[in-house]
Enzyme design. Structure first.
Site, PDB file in Angstrom:
ATOM      1  CB  VAL A  49       4.260  23.410  33.841  1.00 51.71           C
ATOM      2  CG1 VAL A  49       4.221  22.688  32.492  1.00 51.71           C
ATOM      3  CG2 VAL A  49       3.984  22.415  34.961  1.00 51.71           C
ATOM      4  CB  CYS A  50       4.929  28.497  32.058  1.00 55.15           C
ATOM      5  SG  CYS A  50       3.139  28.390  32.302  1.00 55.15           S
ATOM      6  N   PRO A  51       7.994  27.612  32.197  1.00 57.97           N
ATOM      7  CG  PRO A  51       9.331  27.747  34.103  1.00 57.97           C
ATOM      8  CD  PRO A  51       7.907  27.862  33.650  1.00 57.97           C
ATOM      9  CB  ILE A  54       8.955  29.197  27.549  1.00 58.57           C
ATOM     10  CG1 ILE A  54       7.473  29.555  27.657  1.00 58.57           C
ATOM     11  CG2 ILE A  54       9.737  30.345  26.925  1.00 58.57           C
ATOM     12  CD1 ILE A  54       7.160  30.618  28.685  1.00 58.57           C
TER      13      ILE A  54
END
Length: 209
Positions: A49-51, A54
């Site tokens: 999920v993080c990328p 970002i």
């Protein structure tokens, strides 16, 4: 405890800037008196999920910058890991092309001070220090004004991604309030009518909607 209405905890820590350069003494102090800041935490580099978040902030970076807002990310990973991820192409799970600063909070002090650490230190029955929970950050987002005061915060659990357009809406609302001295009602967006923070102002707004 919420940080809204309080001074944002300041820090000096390593960070990667411009997607390629490690600096050892990055600080939010450089923005005080000049820019609002969106300061956000994410759990871990090289995850799933993080990328998406970002890269979504990067896609909207011009929208933040034209409003005079700086975007800064942070996680508990090292600056070297940040740099490796920033150098990894998107089609290989990387975040190549991200240019805003990403802070390395390896001590977890910054996440702890912002209330987003997904765990805590404690002592066991034998008096030994241990950590319970996850030693990473929740998805915390903070809108910090030019005076260094937190004006908005949200904290999402690890699997729940953020809405970046909502962050832009909140910036617009804050800047409108500061410029016009009015308040922004539910679902307000740039270009919509605001209202005076009086009984008469509220009554007039409600009557017209």
């Amino acid at each position: 405890m919420s940080l809204v209405g309080k001074k944002a905890p300041l820090f000096t820590a390593p960070a990667v800037i411009n997607g390629e350069e490690i600096v050892e003494d990055f600080s939010l102090e450089q923005y005080i008196g000049k820019n609002e800041v969106i300061f956000f935490f994410y759990p871990k580099d090289f995850t799933f999920v993080c990328p998406t978040e970002i890269l979504a902030f990067q896609e909207k970076l011009a929208e933040f910058e034209k409003r005079g807002v700086a975007v800064v990310g942070a996680s508990t990973d090292t600056e070297e890991t940040h740099l490796a991820w920033l150098c990894t192409p998107k089609n290989q799970g990387g975040i190549e092309g991200v240019t805003y600063p990403i802070v390395a909070d390896t001590s977890k002090v910054i996440a702890s001070n912002y209330g987003v650490l997904a765990g805590d230190w404690d002592y066991d029955e034998e008096g030994r220090l241990s950590f319970t929970g996850l030693p990473i950050a929740y998805r915390g987002s903070f809108l910090i004004d030019k005076e260094g005061t937190v004006r908005h915060e949200t904290i999402n659990d690890l699997p729940l991604g953020r809405n970046i357009d909502e962050m832009i809406r909140l910036v617009d609302a804050l800047q409108y309030v500061e410029k016009h001295g009015e308040v922004c009602p539910a679902n307000w967006e740039e270009g919509k009518e605001a209202m005076q923070a009086t009984k008469e102002g509220v009554a007039s707004y409600l009557a017209s909607h």
